[in-house]
Design a protein around this motif. Structure first.
Motif, PDB file in Angstrom:
ATOM      1  N   MET A   1      45.235   2.118 -10.955  1.00 39.02           N
ATOM      2  CA  MET A   1      44.974   3.249 -10.871  1.00 39.02           C
ATOM      3  C   MET A   1      43.348   2.260  -9.652  1.00 39.02           C
ATOM      4  N   LYS A   2      43.915   3.131  -8.192  1.00 41.52           N
ATOM      5  CA  LYS A   2      43.025   2.167  -7.302  1.00 41.52           C
ATOM      6  C   LYS A   2      42.426   3.184  -6.264  1.00 41.52           C
ATOM      7  N   LYS A   3      41.704   4.684  -6.797  1.00 41.89           N
ATOM      8  CA  LYS A   3      41.022   5.160  -6.248  1.00 41.89           C
ATOM      9  C   LYS A   3      39.573   5.239  -6.469  1.00 41.89           C
ATOM     10  N   ASN A   4      38.380   5.304  -5.847  1.00 45.18           N
ATOM     11  CA  ASN A   4      37.200   5.659  -6.922  1.00 45.18           C
ATOM     12  C   ASN A   4      37.267   6.594  -6.519  1.00 45.18           C
ATOM     13  N   GLY A   5      35.883   6.626  -7.466  1.00 41.81           N
ATOM     14  CA  GLY A   5      35.585   7.785  -8.285  1.00 41.81           C
ATOM     15  C   GLY A   5      34.818   9.641  -7.299  1.00 41.81           C
ATOM     16  N   ARG A   6      35.842   9.832  -6.592  1.00 42.56           N
ATOM     17  CA  ARG A   6      35.544  10.751  -5.324  1.00 42.56           C
ATOM     18  C   ARG A   6      35.002  11.898  -5.919  1.00 42.56           C
ATOM     19  N   ILE A   7      35.890  12.485  -7.396  1.00 40.29           N
ATOM     20  CA  ILE A   7      34.959  13.827  -7.694  1.00 40.29           C
ATOM     21  C   ILE A   7      33.685  14.156  -7.785  1.00 40.29           C
ATOM     22  N   THR A   8      32.835  12.969  -8.980  1.00 41.31           N
ATOM     23  CA  THR A   8      31.545  13.269  -8.984  1.00 41.31           C
ATOM     24  C   THR A   8      30.873  12.492  -7.369  1.00 41.31           C
ATOM     25  N   LEU A   9      30.992  11.737  -6.633  1.00 44.46           N
ATOM     26  CA  LEU A   9      30.452  11.692  -5.743  1.00 44.46           C
ATOM     27  C   LEU A   9      30.843  12.365  -4.468  1.00 44.46           C
ATOM     28  N   SER A  10      31.438  13.571  -4.758  1.00 43.63           N
ATOM     29  CA  SER A  10      31.834  15.149  -4.250  1.00 43.63           C
ATOM     30  C   SER A  10      31.403  15.713  -4.476  1.00 43.63           C
ATOM     31  N   VAL A  11      30.358  15.714  -5.818  1.00 40.73           N
ATOM     32  CA  VAL A  11      29.944  17.045  -6.541  1.00 40.73           C
ATOM     33  C   VAL A  11      27.920  16.366  -5.797  1.00 40.73           C
ATOM     34  N   LEU A  12      28.462  15.355  -6.245  1.00 44.33           N
ATOM     35  CA  LEU A  12      26.746  14.632  -5.407  1.00 44.33           C
ATOM     36  C   LEU A  12      26.682  15.392  -3.664  1.00 44.33           C
ATOM     37  N   ALA A  13      27.527  14.827  -3.168  1.00 44.71           N
ATOM     38  CA  ALA A  13      27.651  15.572  -2.014  1.00 44.71           C
ATOM     39  C   ALA A  13      26.821  16.881  -1.460  1.00 44.71           C
ATOM     40  N   ALA A  14      28.144  17.579  -2.160  1.00 48.15           N
ATOM     41  CA  ALA A  14      27.826  19.118  -2.546  1.00 48.15           C
ATOM     42  C   ALA A  14      26.452  19.799  -2.569  1.00 48.15           C
ATOM     43  N   GLY A  15      26.059  18.752  -4.231  1.00 44.74           N
ATOM     44  CA  GLY A  15      24.767  19.193  -4.852  1.00 44.74           C
ATOM     45  C   GLY A  15      23.796  18.985  -3.414  1.00 44.74           C
ATOM     46  N   VAL A  16      24.014  17.775  -2.451  1.00 46.71           N
ATOM     47  CA  VAL A  16      22.276  17.870  -1.393  1.00 46.71           C
ATOM     48  C   VAL A  16      22.652  18.676  -0.847  1.00 46.71           C
ATOM     49  N   ILE A  17      24.017  19.015   0.117  1.00 47.68           N
ATOM     50  CA  ILE A  17      24.609  19.793   1.401  1.00 47.68           C
ATOM     51  C   ILE A  17      24.225  21.197   0.826  1.00 47.68           C
ATOM     52  N   LEU A  18      24.648  21.764  -0.032  1.00 47.48           N
ATOM     53  CA  LEU A  18      24.078  23.507  -0.223  1.00 47.48           C
ATOM     54  C   LEU A  18      22.199  23.221  -0.709  1.00 47.48           C
ATOM     55  N   SER A  19      21.937  22.879  -1.516  1.00 47.52           N
ATOM     56  CA  SER A  19      20.314  22.603  -1.555  1.00 47.52           C
ATOM     57  C   SER A  19      19.247  22.392  -0.419  1.00 47.52           C
ATOM     58  N   THR A  20      20.358  21.712   0.342  1.00 49.03           N
ATOM     59  CA  THR A  20      19.226  21.196   1.929  1.00 49.03           C
ATOM     60  C   THR A  20      19.207  22.982   2.656  1.00 49.03           C
ATOM     61  N   LEU A  21      20.822  22.713   2.873  1.00 44.55           N
ATOM     62  CA  LEU A  21      20.886  24.399   3.258  1.00 44.55           C
ATOM     63  C   LEU A  21      20.204  25.435   2.841  1.00 44.55           C
ATOM     64  N   VAL A  22      20.139  25.866   1.609  1.00 43.66           N
ATOM     65  CA  VAL A  22      19.122  27.313   0.425  1.00 43.66           C
ATOM     66  C   VAL A  22      17.478  26.497   0.786  1.00 43.66           C
ATOM     67  N   ARG A  23      17.294  25.043   1.141  1.00 46.84           N
ATOM     68  CA  ARG A  23      15.498  24.879   1.488  1.00 46.84           C
ATOM     69  C   ARG A  23      15.711  25.187   2.687  1.00 46.84           C
ATOM     70  N   ILE A  24      16.050  25.147   3.600  1.00 53.83           N
ATOM     71  CA  ILE A  24      16.163  25.337   5.046  1.00 53.83           C
ATOM     72  C   ILE A  24      16.170  27.068   5.089  1.00 53.83           C
ATOM     73  N   TYR A  25      16.692  27.759   4.258  1.00 60.38           N
ATOM     74  CA  TYR A  25      16.122  29.202   4.658  1.00 60.38           C
ATOM     75  C   TYR A  25      15.693  29.372   3.924  1.00 60.38           C
ATOM     76  N   VAL A  26      15.128  29.137   3.228  1.00 59.58           N
ATOM     77  CA  VAL A  26      13.601  29.507   2.150  1.00 59.58           C
ATOM     78  C   VAL A  26      12.922  28.730   2.866  1.00 59.58           C
ATOM     79  N   ILE A  27      12.482  27.764   3.515  1.00 61.12           N
ATOM     80  CA  ILE A  27      11.229  27.711   4.886  1.00 61.12           C
ATOM     81  C   ILE A  27      11.154  28.730   5.619  1.00 61.12           C
ATOM     82  N   VAL A  28      12.338  29.002   6.167  1.00 66.73           N
ATOM     83  CA  VAL A  28      12.935  29.569   7.054  1.00 66.73           C
ATOM     84  C   VAL A  28      12.019  31.490   7.181  1.00 66.73           C
ATOM     85  N   VAL A  29      12.657  31.491   5.964  1.00 61.01           N
ATOM     86  CA  VAL A  29      12.841  33.832   6.056  1.00 61.01           C
ATOM     87  C   VAL A  29      11.375  34.131   4.358  1.00 61.01           C
ATOM     88  N   HIS A  30      11.324  33.286   3.744  1.00 62.13           N
ATOM     89  CA  HIS A  30      10.950  33.531   2.305  1.00 62.13           C
ATOM     90  C   HIS A  30       9.659  33.043   2.361  1.00 62.13           C
TER      91      HIS A  30
END
Length: 306
Positions: A1-30
């Motif tokens: 098995m030569k692959k990196n742990g891509r699933i966990t890193l994808s979860v980390l990236a998704a968490g940062v990206i989605l929470s950033t988008l929500v944070r922008i939305y909250v600042i601008v709208v709410h």
């Protein structure tokens, strides 16, 4: 098995990206940026539920994906795998964290109402961070003593959290104050656990705990920083004018306004930002393929032959 742990890193990236988008939305709208800095009345449940729900979901998912990635890679990863260029990256991020800690400690001396507690803790731990960074860059690997020293960063996060709670009279109602306090709590737990991992004293649950707390704290601090920076560029002008980049500027505005509409939003302290980047980088190198080692787990064919 030569692959990196891509699933966990994808979860980390998704968490940062989605929470950033929500944070922008909250600042601008709410957020009532023009007056109080609070969320508009009646919208707290929606905004907090959406934002913290994404972060919590990413934290829980990281625990399960860490187990799946361990099975996919097939090689137990240890602190000895974090060496060479990987250790150099972590060393430089630790160094920048120390430099900004020193900068914030010196800046606190010149604040309108300086706090001796924060000044002393920033300067002392800035020296500590730079010493840890120097040895990491020099050795380019982690000995038990050097690995354990990273747990001291967790103590620093506790000190910064104490200051945050003491200095903020209103925490729960102003989003960025609450995010800062929660992220510091998560970082404190992460670095204490990290000391055990890097010093070779991990248990079978240490890596999963690191994924849980690391994903949460990194998502909180990085989404808050990125969300505020992006909102300062794309938000309407009245909101852009209420965003500043230093606590000194916010404090000066509060003093000059005499309490009338005296709020300005401040970006997350840069020390916290680099500690968040350090956490994200640590999770990345933890799930990279170990160098020069093949799978230590028996293959399916070997199991069948046995």
């Amino acid at each position: 098995m030569k692959k990196n742990g891509r699933i966990t890193l994808s979860v980390l990236a998704a968490g940062v990206i989605l929470s950033t988008l929500v944070r922008i939305y909250v600042i601008v709208v709410h957020t009532d940026m023009m007056h109080t800095g609070f969320l508009h009345h009646g919208e707290e449940l929606l905004c907090n539920g959406l934002y913290y729900g994404i972060v919590l979901a990413a934290m829980i998912a990281a625990v399960f994906t860490a187990r799946a990635d361990d099975k996919r890679l097939g090689v137990p990863r240890t602190a000895s795998d974090i060496s060479g260029p990987r250790a150099v990256v972590l060393g430089f991020l630790t160094l920048f964290s120390g430099l900004f800690a020193a900068y914030e400690g010196i800046a606190e001396i010149h604040a309108i109402s300086p706090m001796l507690f924060l000044t002393i803790s920033d300067l002392i731990f800035a020296i500590m961070l730079m010493i840890i960074a120097f040895f990491t860059l020099y050795k380019k690997s982690f000995t038990p003593g050097l690995g354990y020293s990273y747990s001291l960063i967790g103590v620093y996060c506790v000190f910064r959290g104490i200051h945050c709670f003491r200095n903020r009279m209103v925490i729960l109602t102003i989003p960025e104050y609450l995010i800062e306090c929660l992220s510091l709590i998560g970082m404190a737990v992460f670095f204490v656990l990290l000391g055990g991992y890097l010093s070779g004293n991990e248990t079978k649950r240490t890596r999963k705990a690191l994924c849980f707390w690391g994903t949460g704290s990194a998502s909180l601090v990085l989404s808050s920083a990125l969300g505020t920076l992006i909102a300062s560029v794309i938000a309407p002008e009245e909101i852009q004018n209420r965003i500043v980049y230093s606590s000194y500027a916010a404090e000066s505005f509060r003093q000059s306004s005499m309490g009338a509409d005296a709020y300005k939003m401040v970006i997350v302290p840069w020390t916290n930002v680099f500690l968040g980047l350090l956490i994200a980088s640590l999770l990345v190198v933890m799930f990279m393929k170990p160098k020069g080692r093949t799978s230590e787990l028996p293959s399916e064919e070997t199991e069948q032959n046995d």
